[in-house]
Motif scaffolding. Structure first.
Motif, PDB file in Angstrom:
ATOM      1  N   ARG A  74       0.820  -1.220   0.000  1.00  0.00           N
ATOM      2  CA  ARG A  74       0.000   0.000   0.000  1.00  0.00           C
ATOM      3  C   ARG A  74       0.854   1.271   0.000  1.00  0.00           C
ATOM      4  O   ARG A  74       0.368   2.353  -0.327  1.00  0.00           O
ATOM      5  CB  ARG A  74      -0.898   0.048   1.249  1.00  0.00           C
ATOM      6  N   ALA A  75       2.107   1.148   0.385  1.00  0.00           N
ATOM      7  CA  ALA A  75       2.968   2.314   0.583  1.00  0.00           C
ATOM      8  C   ALA A  75       3.273   3.046  -0.716  1.00  0.00           C
ATOM      9  O   ALA A  75       3.423   2.437  -1.775  1.00  0.00           O
ATOM     10  CB  ALA A  75       4.274   1.894   1.252  1.00  0.00           C
ATOM     11  N   ASP A  76       3.372   4.371  -0.589  1.00  0.00           N
ATOM     12  CA  ASP A  76       3.799   5.216  -1.704  1.00  0.00           C
ATOM     13  C   ASP A  76       5.263   5.595  -1.575  1.00  0.00           C
ATOM     14  O   ASP A  76       5.902   5.971  -2.552  1.00  0.00           O
ATOM     15  CB  ASP A  76       2.948   6.488  -1.743  1.00  0.00           C
ATOM     16  N   ALA A  77       5.785   5.511  -0.377  1.00  0.00           N
ATOM     17  CA  ALA A  77       7.176   5.842  -0.083  1.00  0.00           C
ATOM     18  C   ALA A  77       7.484   5.259   1.291  1.00  0.00           C
ATOM     19  O   ALA A  77       6.581   4.795   1.984  1.00  0.00           O
ATOM     20  CB  ALA A  77       7.386   7.354  -0.064  1.00  0.00           C
ATOM     21  N   VAL A  78       8.759   5.304   1.660  1.00  0.00           N
ATOM     22  CA  VAL A  78       9.191   4.802   2.955  1.00  0.00           C
ATOM     23  C   VAL A  78      10.213   5.783   3.531  1.00  0.00           C
ATOM     24  O   VAL A  78      11.076   6.280   2.806  1.00  0.00           O
ATOM     25  CB  VAL A  78       9.838   3.397   2.822  1.00  0.00           C
ATOM     26  N   VAL A  79      10.084   6.054   4.830  1.00  0.00           N
ATOM     27  CA  VAL A  79      11.111   6.812   5.545  1.00  0.00           C
ATOM     28  C   VAL A  79      11.832   5.817   6.443  1.00  0.00           C
ATOM     29  O   VAL A  79      11.198   5.049   7.166  1.00  0.00           O
ATOM     30  CB  VAL A  79      10.506   7.951   6.393  1.00  0.00           C
ATOM     31  N   VAL A  80      13.149   5.824   6.392  1.00  0.00           N
ATOM     32  CA  VAL A  80      13.958   4.945   7.227  1.00  0.00           C
ATOM     33  C   VAL A  80      14.719   5.809   8.228  1.00  0.00           C
ATOM     34  O   VAL A  80      15.394   6.768   7.845  1.00  0.00           O
ATOM     35  CB  VAL A  80      14.941   4.102   6.380  1.00  0.00           C
ATOM     36  N   VAL A  81      14.584   5.469   9.503  1.00  0.00           N
ATOM     37  CA  VAL A  81      15.271   6.183  10.580  1.00  0.00           C
ATOM     38  C   VAL A  81      16.387   5.281  11.092  1.00  0.00           C
ATOM     39  O   VAL A  81      16.122   4.229  11.662  1.00  0.00           O
ATOM     40  CB  VAL A  81      14.288   6.543  11.716  1.00  0.00           C
ATOM     41  N   SER A  82      17.630   5.694  10.849  1.00  0.00           N
ATOM     42  CA  SER A  82      18.765   4.835  11.157  1.00  0.00           C
ATOM     43  C   SER A  82      19.771   5.489  12.081  1.00  0.00           C
ATOM     44  O   SER A  82      20.208   6.623  11.872  1.00  0.00           O
ATOM     45  CB  SER A  82      19.491   4.434   9.874  1.00  0.00           C
ATOM     46  N   ALA A  83      20.179   4.725  13.073  1.00  0.00           N
ATOM     47  CA  ALA A  83      21.327   5.091  13.903  1.00  0.00           C
ATOM     48  C   ALA A  83      22.595   4.763  13.120  1.00  0.00           C
ATOM     49  O   ALA A  83      22.531   4.241  12.004  1.00  0.00           O
ATOM     50  CB  ALA A  83      21.297   4.280  15.198  1.00  0.00           C
ATOM     51  N   GLU A  84      23.716   5.054  13.745  1.00  0.00           N
ATOM     52  CA  GLU A  84      24.998   4.654  13.175  1.00  0.00           C
ATOM     53  C   GLU A  84      25.705   3.792  14.215  1.00  0.00           C
ATOM     54  O   GLU A  84      26.037   4.262  15.293  1.00  0.00           O
ATOM     55  CB  GLU A  84      25.844   5.880  12.849  1.00  0.00           C
ATOM     56  N   TYR A  85      25.866   2.524  13.894  1.00  0.00           N
ATOM     57  CA  TYR A  85      26.567   1.590  14.767  1.00  0.00           C
ATOM     58  C   TYR A  85      27.877   1.225  14.094  1.00  0.00           C
ATOM     59  O   TYR A  85      27.866   0.634  13.010  1.00  0.00           O
ATOM     60  CB  TYR A  85      25.759   0.308  14.970  1.00  0.00           C
ATOM     61  N   ASN A  86      28.987   1.600  14.685  1.00  0.00           N
ATOM     62  CA  ASN A  86      30.304   1.270  14.130  1.00  0.00           C
ATOM     63  C   ASN A  86      30.445   1.696  12.672  1.00  0.00           C
ATOM     64  O   ASN A  86      30.897   0.938  11.825  1.00  0.00           O
ATOM     65  CB  ASN A  86      30.587  -0.229  14.291  1.00  0.00           C
ATOM     66  N   HIS A  87      29.998   2.909  12.382  1.00  0.00           N
ATOM     67  CA  HIS A  87      30.035   3.496  11.034  1.00  0.00           C
ATOM     68  C   HIS A  87      29.139   2.755  10.054  1.00  0.00           C
ATOM     69  O   HIS A  87      29.329   2.843   8.832  1.00  0.00           O
ATOM     70  CB  HIS A  87      31.454   3.568  10.475  1.00  0.00           C
ATOM     71  N   SER A  88      28.152   2.031  10.530  1.00  0.00           N
ATOM     72  CA  SER A  88      27.288   1.234   9.665  1.00  0.00           C
ATOM     73  C   SER A  88      25.853   1.269  10.186  1.00  0.00           C
ATOM     74  O   SER A  88      25.563   1.918  11.189  1.00  0.00           O
ATOM     75  CB  SER A  88      27.809  -0.210   9.630  1.00  0.00           C
ATOM     76  N   ILE A  89      24.968   0.551   9.480  1.00  0.00           N
ATOM     77  CA  ILE A  89      23.565   0.533   9.882  1.00  0.00           C
ATOM     78  C   ILE A  89      23.336  -0.510  10.972  1.00  0.00           C
ATOM     79  O   ILE A  89      24.064  -1.492  11.056  1.00  0.00           O
ATOM     80  CB  ILE A  89      22.628   0.276   8.675  1.00  0.00           C
ATOM     81  N   PRO A  90      22.343  -0.305  11.805  1.00  0.00           N
ATOM     82  CA  PRO A  90      22.068  -1.253  12.882  1.00  0.00           C
ATOM     83  C   PRO A  90      21.611  -2.607  12.335  1.00  0.00           C
ATOM     84  O   PRO A  90      20.888  -2.671  11.331  1.00  0.00           O
ATOM     85  CB  PRO A  90      20.923  -0.594  13.657  1.00  0.00           C
ATOM     86  N   PRO A  91      21.990  -3.695  12.980  1.00  0.00           N
ATOM     87  CA  PRO A  91      21.578  -5.016  12.506  1.00  0.00           C
ATOM     88  C   PRO A  91      20.064  -5.208  12.517  1.00  0.00           C
ATOM     89  O   PRO A  91      19.520  -5.889  11.647  1.00  0.00           O
ATOM     90  CB  PRO A  91      22.279  -5.995  13.449  1.00  0.00           C
ATOM     91  N   ALA A  92      19.369  -4.618  13.463  1.00  0.00           N
ATOM     92  CA  ALA A  92      17.904  -4.754  13.502  1.00  0.00           C
ATOM     93  C   ALA A  92      17.260  -4.123  12.270  1.00  0.00           C
ATOM     94  O   ALA A  92      16.259  -4.630  11.759  1.00  0.00           O
ATOM     95  CB  ALA A  92      17.338  -4.126  14.768  1.00  0.00           C
ATOM     96  N   LEU A  93      17.834  -3.039  11.785  1.00  0.00           N
ATOM     97  CA  LEU A  93      17.295  -2.390  10.585  1.00  0.00           C
ATOM     98  C   LEU A  93      17.510  -3.274   9.361  1.00  0.00           C
ATOM     99  O   LEU A  93      16.591  -3.498   8.571  1.00  0.00           O
ATOM    100  CB  LEU A  93      17.943  -1.023  10.373  1.00  0.00           C
ATOM    101  N   SER A  94      18.715  -3.784   9.217  1.00  0.00           N
ATOM    102  CA  SER A  94      19.003  -4.673   8.096  1.00  0.00           C
ATOM    103  C   SER A  94      18.069  -5.881   8.117  1.00  0.00           C
ATOM    104  O   SER A  94      17.493  -6.259   7.094  1.00  0.00           O
ATOM    105  CB  SER A  94      20.462  -5.126   8.158  1.00  0.00           C
ATOM    106  N   ASN A  95      17.885  -6.464   9.274  1.00  0.00           N
ATOM    107  CA  ASN A  95      17.014  -7.630   9.397  1.00  0.00           C
ATOM    108  C   ASN A  95      15.569  -7.279   9.043  1.00  0.00           C
ATOM    109  O   ASN A  95      14.893  -8.030   8.345  1.00  0.00           O
ATOM    110  CB  ASN A  95      17.097  -8.205  10.819  1.00  0.00           C
ATOM    111  N   THR A  96      15.098  -6.143   9.504  1.00  0.00           N
ATOM    112  CA  THR A  96      13.725  -5.720   9.216  1.00  0.00           C
ATOM    113  C   THR A  96      13.525  -5.511   7.717  1.00  0.00           C
ATOM    114  O   THR A  96      12.522  -5.941   7.151  1.00  0.00           O
ATOM    115  CB  THR A  96      13.387  -4.429   9.994  1.00  0.00           C
TER     116      THR A  96
END
Length: 192
Positions: A74-96
């Motif tokens: 149903r989505a028209d767009a997505v906003v992603v809110v990301s922390a920075e863990y060790n200069h990278s994206i959080p593992p929970a975000l990648s998994n999601t």
């Protein structure tokens, strides 16, 4: 015209600050008349990726994946809110994000990144851009980095610094433009 814009939060830490940014963006999108459901991995409790949604026989995916697939279609767009863990994206975000693929196709994404320090998570955002593009939802050119998030936003997601509302306004204007343009094009068909 109203849009459906899920806001995907990337952290599951108990003292996570990203919830402030997610609440801020949900409120700003809803104030514009858009539907902005929060996708929170701490609430979803998705298992580590073993099988993507599309790899389940029809009707046999776990209920949480069915609900997310329905939302993303149903989505028209997505906003992603990301922390920075060790200069990278959080593992929970990648998994999601990794549980889906086709459901994201031909939809723009926007990245809000944050950190406790002065860089606002931009190093993670650069990696996230590549990942989102591979998933079929290229990010808009602008980012919304929030440095020193604990001071910039309160727990309810209200800004304590004047620049944030102005920056978020431009960021969301750009996302809405891309979302409306791609929605119109999806209605006429996609290349594949």
């Amino acid at each position: 015209m109203s849009l459906v814009v899920p806001v995907i939060l990337g952290s599951v830490r108990s003292d996570r600050q990203g919830l402030r940014a997610a609440r801020f963006l949900v409120a700003r999108l809803e104030a514009r008349g858009h539907e902005a459901p929060l996708v929170d991995p701490a609430e979803l409790k998705l298992p580590l990726l073993d099988r993507m949604y599309k790899e389940y026989p029809k009707g046999e995916a776990p209920a949480v994946l069915e609900e997310l697939a329905t939302l993303y279609r149903r989505a028209d767009a997505v906003v992603v809110v990301s922390a920075e863990y060790n200069h990278s994206i959080p593992p929970a975000l990648s998994n999601t994000l990794d549980h889906f693929l086709e459901e994201y196709s031909w939809r723009p994404s926007a990245i809000c990144c944050y950190s406790a320090g002065q860089y606002g998570g931009v190093r993670a955002a650069m990696q996230l851009r590549a990942m989102l593009s591979e998933l079929g939802m290229s990010s808009i050119p602008s980012l919304l980095p929030i440095p020193r998030i604990g001071k910039a936003l309160d727990e309810a997601g209200e800004p304590a610094e004047a620049w944030l509302d102005k920056a978020a306004g431009r960021f969301l204007d750009e996302l809405v433009w891309y979302a409306e343009a791609l929605r119109a094009q999806r209605r006429t068909g996609t290349p594949y």
